[in-house]
Scaffold this active site. Structure first.
Site, PDB file in Angstrom:
ATOM      1  CE  LYS A 113      -3.932  -2.135   0.679  1.00  0.00           C
ATOM      2  NZ  LYS A 113      -3.808  -3.599   0.722  1.00  0.00           N
TER       3      LYS A 113
HETATM    4  C1  LIG Z   1      -4.259  -4.919   0.121  1.00  0.00           C
HETATM    5  C2  LIG Z   1      -3.574  -5.806  -0.004  1.00  0.00           C
HETATM    6  C3  LIG Z   1      -3.805  -6.965  -0.991  1.00  0.00           C
HETATM    7  C4  LIG Z   1      -5.088  -6.699  -2.013  1.00  0.00           C
HETATM    8  O1  LIG Z   1      -4.645  -5.590  -3.078  1.00  0.00           O
HETATM    9  P1  LIG Z   1      -5.914  -5.119  -3.900  1.00  0.00           P
HETATM   10  O2  LIG Z   1      -5.289  -3.960  -4.352  1.00  0.00           O
HETATM   11  O3  LIG Z   1      -7.063  -4.743  -2.611  1.00  0.00           O
HETATM   12  O4  LIG Z   1      -6.331  -6.102  -4.499  1.00  0.00           O
HETATM   13  C5  LIG Z   1      -2.952  -7.803  -0.978  1.00  0.00           C
HETATM   14  N1  LIG Z   1      -1.855  -8.113  -0.071  1.00  0.00           N
HETATM   15  C6  LIG Z   1      -1.688  -7.183   0.885  1.00  0.00           C
HETATM   16  C7  LIG Z   1      -0.762  -7.450   1.821  1.00  0.00           C
HETATM   17  C8  LIG Z   1      -2.271  -5.943   0.798  1.00  0.00           C
HETATM   18  O5  LIG Z   1      -1.932  -5.090   1.827  1.00  0.00           O
END
Ligand SMILES: *Cc1c(COP(=O)(O)O)cnc(C)c1O
Length: 498
Positions: A113
Site C-alpha cells: 500500500k
Molecule cells: C491490500 C492488500 C492486498 C490486496 O490488494 P488489492 O489492491 O485490494 O487487490 C494484497 N496483499 C496485501 C498484503 C495487501 O495489503
C-alpha cells in the site's frame, strides 16, 4: 484528460477533481475517459531509467492537469531513500527460470500500500490547491489492516488534511494494530470497530453518500475525501511498478522488449490487478493475468462462472488483507470490459446492492477469460507454499505473496504456460510473522507476536523490516473503539461537530 463516472451519472472532471472527490458523489467510480497508449519505442526508452523517471512519465499520461514540475515534486517527495529502503524502490527477486517475485514492500509500513500511499497525499494536496478549496479535507479510511497504517504514514502531518482510520477489531494482526495505534502526527485518528472489514467499508461508504452529513461538515469547513483504493490517486501510482519492473527485467537481460509476461496478483479489492490491466492497455505486453484469491474466493468463482456472488460466509484467513467479498475496483474493470457501458454497470451494481450478486453474461465473460484466470489457495496450500519456497529457495514470503505463488503454480499445472511470470509480493513476511513462522517451523512456541518477530529473524536470518522493529516499545496513542452503527458519531466526535 477527463475522468468519467462508471455509472454515467456525473459530468467529466479533471484528474485533480477526481482525486479530490475520491469517488463519484452520486455513486460510481472515476475512470479515465480514454487510456493513454505507450508505443514499443516508448517502452524501449524506459529501459535503464530510474523508478522516479518512469513514475513521472506514467503519471504525466494520466494527470494532464498537473505540471511536469508538480509531478517531479510529488514523485521526489514519495519515492526517495528516506521512505524506501532500496534504490530500485520495487526490486524483483528471481524465483526460478520463469518466475520473478516483485517486492512491493520496501516502503515505511512493510506492505505494498505504501507504493501508492506515499504518493497519493501529495497528489491530493496539489489537487486541493488547483481547485482552490479553502476547506479542510477529512480522509476516512476503512482498512483490513495494511491500508490503515500506510494511509496514516502517508497523510500524517500533511497540512490541511485530517485522517480517520477504521479497522475491524480482531480482524487485523496484533502487529498491524500496534503499527496503527502507535502512529504519531497531530492530524491522525484510529478507531477499532466491532465488525468485519466489509461492515467497516460499507459504513464508511454510507457516510460518503449521506447528504445531511455532508452539509453538516460544510458548515464546519470540512470536506470528505477518501484514500481507499477507489480513489484514482491510489490507483495511478500502482501502474508505475508494472512498467518499472518490466524495464528492469529487460535491462537485466531477462526479457526482450515486446516479449509478453504473465502477472500474478494476490487480490482483494481488485486495485493492484486493475493497475496491471491499465498498464497492459497502455501497451505493456501481458499474456495472462492470474487473479489470486484466498478462501474468500468470490473473484475466482466470478472469473469461472460470470456470476459475482457475495452471498457467502465471510472467512477470516491468514491473508487478511484479501478477506474481502466486495471487490470495489472490479467496477472499473467491468466498465472497460463492456466498452464503457455505464447503463450495464449501473444495472449490475443495483443488482449487487439489492441481491448481493450480478451476472455479466456470456459475451463479456468470454472476453475476460481471454486475459484473466482466477485461481485460489486454501489456508493449507498457503502454509505449504511458504514452507516450500523457504526450503527450496531459502526465500521467505508472507501469506499474501504465498497465495499469489500458489495461484501461479495451479495455473501452471492447468495450462503449462512457459511465459515469464511476475508475481506481486504485497507484504514483507514480518508483517504476518505468526503465520509465516508457523508455516516454516511447524508450530509456534509463543503467542506473543513481538517475540515471534525475533524468532522468525533468528530462524531465517532475514532482517526485521525497519517499520516493524521495536514496535512493542512504542507508545500507544489511539484507543478509540465503536460499533459499526456508531461510526458516524465517532467521526462527529473526532471533528468536534457536537
Ligand atoms: C491490500 C492488500 C492486498 C490486496 O490488494 P488489492 O489492491 O485490494 O487487490 C494484497 N496483499 C496485501 C498484503 C495487501 O495489503
Amino acid at each position: 484528460m477527463k475522468y468519467v463516472s462508471t455509472r454515467g451519472n456525473y459530468q467529466p472532471v479533471s484528474a485533480a477533481e477526481a482525486i479530490r472527490l475520491g469517488m463519484v458523489p452520486t455513486g460510481g467510480l472515476f475512470v479515465p475517459e480514454k487510456i493513454p497508449t505507450f508505443s514499443k519505442e516508448k517502452l524501449t526508452e524506459l529501459v535503464g531509467k530510474s523508478y522516479q523517471d518512469i513514475a513521472q512519465q506514467i503519471l504525466a499520461e494520466f494527470l494532464t492537469d498537473y505540471t511536469a514540475k508538480e509531478l517531479e515534486e510529488v514523485v521526489n517527495a514519495a519515492y526517495n531513500e528516506t521512505n524506501f529502503a532500496t534504490e530500485e524502490i520495487a526490486p524483483y527477486v528471481k524465483l526460478d527460470e520463469q518466475s520473478y517475485v516483485l517486492e512491493l514492500w520496501h516502503g515505511p509500513t512493510a506492505a505494498f500500500k505504501d507504493m501508492a500511499l506515499q504518493l497519493m497525499p501529495h497528489l491530493l494536496v496539489k489537487a486541493i490547491e488547483k481547485v482552490d478549496l479553502d476547506k479542510e479535507i477529512v480522509i476516512l479510511v476503512a482498512t483490513s489492516g495494511d491500508t490503515g497504517k500506510a494511509a496514516l504514514e502517508g497523510f500524517k502531518d500533511v497540512e490541511g488534511i485530517k485522517i480517520i482510520v477504521f479497522y475491524p477489531a480482531g480482524g487485523v494482526s496484533k502487529v498491524q494494530e500496534q503499527q496503527m495505534v502507535t502512529t504519531t502526527g497531530t492530524n491522525t485518528s484510529v478507531v477499532a470497530v466491532e465488525g468485519n472489514f466489509d461492515d467497516c467499508q460499507s459504513s464508511v461508504k454510507e457516510i460518503f453518500g449521506d447528504q445531511g452529513f455532508k452539509e453538516l461538515l460544510e458548515e464546519h469547513d470540512y470536506q470528505f475525501s477518501s484514500a481507499n483504493s477507489i480513489n484514482w490517486g491510489r490507483l495511478v501510482p500502482q501502474i508505475i511498478y508494472y512498467f518499472a519492473s518490466y524495464a528492469s527485467l529487460v535491462a537485466d537481460g531477462q526479457l526482450e522488449v515486446g516479449e509478453q509476461i504473465n502477472i500474478s496478483v494476490p487480490t482483494g479489492n481488485f486495485g493492484n490487478i486493475l493497475a496491471a490491466y491499465y498498464a497492459y492497455r497502455m501497451g505493456l505486453p501481458v499474456n495472462k493475468f492470474i487473479c489470486a484469491s484466498n478462501d474468500n474466493k468470490v473473484l475466482t468463482d466470478f472469473l469461472q462462472t460470470g456470476v459475482y456472488d457475495s452471498n457467502r460466509d465471510f472467512k477470516r484467513t491468514i491473508s487478511p488483507s484479501m478477506d474481502i467479498l466486495i471487490s470495489s475496483n472490479l467496477e472499473r474493470f467491468l466498465f472497460e470490459m463492456t466498452d464503457h457501458d455505464a447503463a450495464k454497470i449501473e444495472e449490475w451494481y443495483q443488482d449487487l446492492e439489492q441481491t448481493g450478486k450480478f451476472e455479466i453474461g456470456q459475451a463479456v465473460q468470454e472476453q475476460i477469460k481471454e486475459l484473466f484466470v482466477g485461481e485460489y489457495a486454501t489456508e493449507e496450500e498457503t502454509v505449504k507454499t511458504i514452507k516450500q519456497i523457504y526450503e527450496s529457495k531459502d526465500y521467505v514470503v508472507d501469506t499474501h505473496t504465498a497465495v499469489g505463488i500458489k495461484a501461479y503454480q495451479k495455473y501452471l499445472a492447468d495450462y503449462d504456460d512457459p511465459t515469464l511470470t511476475v508475481i506481486d509480493s504485497t507484504a514483507n513476511p514480518y508483517k504476518f510473522s505468526a503465520a509465516v513462522l508457523e508455516a516454516v517451523q511447524g508450530e509456534l512456541e509463543t503467542e506473543d507476536e513481538f517475540e515471534i518477530l525475533s524468532q522468525l529473524e533468528e530462524l531465517t536470518g532475514l532482517e526485521i523490516h525497519r517499520g516493524l522493529r521495536d514496535l512493542e516499545e512504542k507508545e500507544v496513542r489511539h484507543d478509540r473503539g465503536c460499533q459499526t452503527t456508531e461510526i458516524k458519531d465517532e467521526v462527529k466526535d473526532i471533528l468536534g461537530l457536537r
